[in-house]
Design an enzyme around this catalytic site. Sequence first.
Site, PDB file in Angstrom:
ATOM      1  N   GLY A  21      53.748 -79.989 -42.518  1.00  0.00           N
ATOM      2  CA  GLY A  21      53.146 -79.139 -43.468  1.00  0.00           C
ATOM      3  C   GLY A  21      53.245 -77.501 -42.928  1.00  0.00           C
ATOM      4  O   GLY A  21      53.251 -76.857 -42.004  1.00  0.00           O
TER       5      GLY A  21
ATOM      6  N   ALA B 280      47.882 -71.610 -43.285  1.00  0.00           N
ATOM      7  CA  ALA B 280      47.367 -70.007 -42.713  1.00  0.00           C
ATOM      8  C   ALA B 280      47.358 -70.321 -40.854  1.00  0.00           C
ATOM      9  O   ALA B 280      47.980 -69.485 -40.782  1.00  0.00           O
ATOM     10  CB  ALA B 280      46.246 -69.443 -43.262  1.00  0.00           C
TER      11      ALA B 280
ATOM     12  N   VAL C  36      52.418 -77.684 -38.684  1.00  0.00           N
ATOM     13  CA  VAL C  36      52.696 -78.856 -38.062  1.00  0.00           C
ATOM     14  C   VAL C  36      53.436 -79.526 -38.232  1.00  0.00           C
ATOM     15  O   VAL C  36      54.247 -79.875 -39.331  1.00  0.00           O
ATOM     16  CB  VAL C  36      51.349 -79.502 -38.973  1.00  0.00           C
ATOM     17  CG1 VAL C  36      51.742 -80.870 -38.542  1.00  0.00           C
ATOM     18  CG2 VAL C  36      50.236 -79.292 -39.249  1.00  0.00           C
TER      19      VAL C  36
ATOM     20  N   LYS D 216      50.923 -79.188 -33.898  1.00  0.00           N
ATOM     21  CA  LYS D 216      50.406 -78.144 -34.796  1.00  0.00           C
ATOM     22  C   LYS D 216      50.387 -76.439 -33.818  1.00  0.00           C
ATOM     23  O   LYS D 216      49.402 -76.689 -32.918  1.00  0.00           O
ATOM     24  CB  LYS D 216      48.626 -77.443 -34.626  1.00  0.00           C
ATOM     25  CG  LYS D 216      48.142 -76.975 -36.105  1.00  0.00           C
ATOM     26  CD  LYS D 216      46.753 -76.568 -36.118  1.00  0.00           C
ATOM     27  CE  LYS D 216      46.318 -78.079 -36.820  1.00  0.00           C
ATOM     28  NZ  LYS D 216      44.686 -78.345 -37.338  1.00  0.00           N
TER      29      LYS D 216
ATOM     30  N   GLU E 260      47.399 -87.220 -32.192  1.00  0.00           N
ATOM     31  CA  GLU E 260      48.318 -88.170 -32.628  1.00  0.00           C
ATOM     32  C   GLU E 260      48.536 -87.903 -33.955  1.00  0.00           C
ATOM     33  O   GLU E 260      48.211 -87.969 -34.985  1.00  0.00           O
ATOM     34  CB  GLU E 260      46.513 -89.530 -32.641  1.00  0.00           C
ATOM     35  CG  GLU E 260      45.894 -89.933 -31.702  1.00  0.00           C
ATOM     36  CD  GLU E 260      44.958 -90.595 -31.712  1.00  0.00           C
ATOM     37  OE1 GLU E 260      45.438 -92.054 -32.364  1.00  0.00           O
ATOM     38  OE2 GLU E 260      44.118 -90.167 -31.886  1.00  0.00           O
TER      39      GLU E 260
ATOM     40  N   MET F 295      51.852 -91.695 -42.647  1.00  0.00           N
ATOM     41  CA  MET F 295      51.148 -92.089 -43.816  1.00  0.00           C
ATOM     42  C   MET F 295      50.572 -90.482 -44.663  1.00  0.00           C
ATOM     43  O   MET F 295      49.975 -90.746 -46.369  1.00  0.00           O
ATOM     44  CB  MET F 295      50.453 -92.948 -44.316  1.00  0.00           C
ATOM     45  CG  MET F 295      50.726 -94.394 -44.231  1.00  0.00           C
ATOM     46  SD  MET F 295      50.552 -95.333 -44.908  1.00  0.00           S
ATOM     47  CE  MET F 295      50.554 -95.412 -46.758  1.00  0.00           C
ATOM     48  N   GLY F 296      50.323 -89.750 -43.361  1.00  0.00           N
ATOM     49  CA  GLY F 296      49.777 -88.831 -44.357  1.00  0.00           C
ATOM     50  C   GLY F 296      48.000 -88.614 -44.589  1.00  0.00           C
ATOM     51  O   GLY F 296      47.637 -89.741 -44.008  1.00  0.00           O
ATOM     52  N   ASP F 297      47.751 -87.771 -45.761  1.00  0.00           N
ATOM     53  CA  ASP F 297      46.134 -87.840 -45.567  1.00  0.00           C
ATOM     54  C   ASP F 297      45.830 -88.875 -46.807  1.00  0.00           C
ATOM     55  O   ASP F 297      46.982 -88.814 -47.760  1.00  0.00           O
ATOM     56  CB  ASP F 297      45.846 -86.035 -46.199  1.00  0.00           C
ATOM     57  CG  ASP F 297      46.852 -85.233 -47.845  1.00  0.00           C
ATOM     58  OD1 ASP F 297      45.490 -85.871 -48.567  1.00  0.00           O
ATOM     59  OD2 ASP F 297      47.709 -84.904 -47.773  1.00  0.00           O
TER      60      ASP F 297
ATOM     61  N   ASP G 107      33.935 -79.487 -42.921  1.00  0.00           N
ATOM     62  CA  ASP G 107      35.572 -79.894 -43.553  1.00  0.00           C
ATOM     63  C   ASP G 107      35.334 -80.680 -44.692  1.00  0.00           C
ATOM     64  O   ASP G 107      36.753 -81.088 -43.979  1.00  0.00           O
ATOM     65  CB  ASP G 107      35.730 -79.077 -42.975  1.00  0.00           C
ATOM     66  CG  ASP G 107      37.487 -79.017 -44.421  1.00  0.00           C
ATOM     67  OD1 ASP G 107      37.124 -78.734 -45.833  1.00  0.00           O
ATOM     68  OD2 ASP G 107      38.025 -78.137 -44.044  1.00  0.00           O
TER      69      ASP G 107
ATOM     70  N   ARG H 229      41.505 -84.884 -48.617  1.00  0.00           N
ATOM     71  CA  ARG H 229      42.367 -84.055 -47.489  1.00  0.00           C
ATOM     72  C   ARG H 229      42.746 -84.324 -46.472  1.00  0.00           C
ATOM     73  O   ARG H 229      43.531 -83.875 -45.441  1.00  0.00           O
ATOM     74  CB  ARG H 229      41.847 -82.701 -48.260  1.00  0.00           C
ATOM     75  CG  ARG H 229      41.228 -81.690 -47.606  1.00  0.00           C
ATOM     76  CD  ARG H 229      41.512 -80.133 -48.088  1.00  0.00           C
ATOM     77  NE  ARG H 229      40.270 -79.740 -47.977  1.00  0.00           N
ATOM     78  CZ  ARG H 229      39.310 -80.148 -48.300  1.00  0.00           C
ATOM     79  NH1 ARG H 229      38.725 -80.431 -49.256  1.00  0.00           N
ATOM     80  NH2 ARG H 229      37.746 -78.909 -47.766  1.00  0.00           N
ATOM     81  N   ASN H 230      40.882 -83.905 -45.722  1.00  0.00           N
ATOM     82  CA  ASN H 230      41.283 -84.200 -43.672  1.00  0.00           C
ATOM     83  C   ASN H 230      40.959 -85.942 -43.513  1.00  0.00           C
ATOM     84  O   ASN H 230      40.290 -85.983 -42.733  1.00  0.00           O
ATOM     85  CB  ASN H 230      40.099 -83.267 -43.612  1.00  0.00           C
ATOM     86  CG  ASN H 230      40.556 -82.112 -43.719  1.00  0.00           C
ATOM     87  OD1 ASN H 230      41.874 -81.794 -43.500  1.00  0.00           O
ATOM     88  ND2 ASN H 230      39.160 -81.166 -44.293  1.00  0.00           N
TER      89      ASN H 230
ATOM     90  N   ASP I 212      40.897 -82.715 -38.678  1.00  0.00           N
ATOM     91  CA  ASP I 212      41.196 -81.242 -38.923  1.00  0.00           C
ATOM     92  C   ASP I 212      38.998 -80.813 -38.906  1.00  0.00           C
ATOM     93  O   ASP I 212      38.205 -80.297 -38.982  1.00  0.00           O
ATOM     94  CB  ASP I 212      41.108 -80.227 -40.371  1.00  0.00           C
ATOM     95  CG  ASP I 212      40.982 -79.529 -40.541  1.00  0.00           C
ATOM     96  OD1 ASP I 212      40.881 -78.509 -39.654  1.00  0.00           O
ATOM     97  OD2 ASP I 212      41.890 -78.962 -41.579  1.00  0.00           O
TER      98      ASP I 212
END
Length: 296
Positions: A10, A13, A17, A37, A83, A87-89, A152, A156-157, A170
């Site tokens: 990904g 800003a 990553v 990151k 880590e 499988m993503g978010d 946050d 998505r996090n 995050d």
Amino acid sequence: DRIRLTAVLGRGAFGVVHRGVLMRGSRKSEEEVVAVKVLPSYSRMRQQLLHEVEMMHIVGRHEKIVGLMGFSLDLEKTFLILEYCPMGDLHSYLVRKKPELLRMKSLPAITPVEYSKMSIKKLHLGKRLCLYINQVAEGMEYIANLKLIHRDLAARNILMVDKDRIKIADFGLSRDAYETGYYLSSIDSRKKLPVKWMAPEAIEKQKFSSHSDVWSFGVFMWEVFRFGKEPYPGLSNVLEFLKNGYRLEWPNCRHEWYDLMLECWHDNPRRRPPFKELVKRITTIINTMYHYAVFF
């Protein structure tokens, strides 16, 4: 030199990553897949990354939270080693699964006997969403006990290790609340904040606490039961909407879940249930639902 970057996961800003391989020794068996990151040289985000390192160091290792495995804060080589969650978010997963989940919601209720004959695969399809909610509540209980504020919390996090395990990620916006119980940030109109997930006191006064994290957790639950839909679609002034007493609509789930969301969205921050209580109540809801469709 011990990290080999293999793919881009990904961009944003903050930088990029990557998926990478951490080589702990000379043998293949000593390699581990990680997320890296990376910030551009002399990035303005370096201070935020430093803050993220500090918060993740306090958090340490926990099964419901993405762990920090290493970092470099050199001006020309600034990165975090985290880590890897293959499988993503969770938000993307919910959107992908939406057609299948909608079909499940249309199925009629069944008896406990019929339920006992169902395959494990079908059972997991329905129950899994509720277990994700429970795991996030457990992770947030741990964070709250450390007197930290995430700030946050959203689908998505939340990252997915596999179909049954998730981790909170995050910490770029998180703050230490040990001394006062609240974090009051400077109001900066240029700073983008996740307004649709924020409590009224956080939007209006930039006042954050574990109570405002509970509000965000309520919005997260709503996201899960709406399969990744954005909260308040088309609404430009969320604060005015909330101050007039309105809340997100019922997401067509069991009323036990929506009642819990409404408690998380109480006007008075101190009237919102703490995460310790949320974990107990969510566990009770899950344990008393016997049909995979009625978990919704």
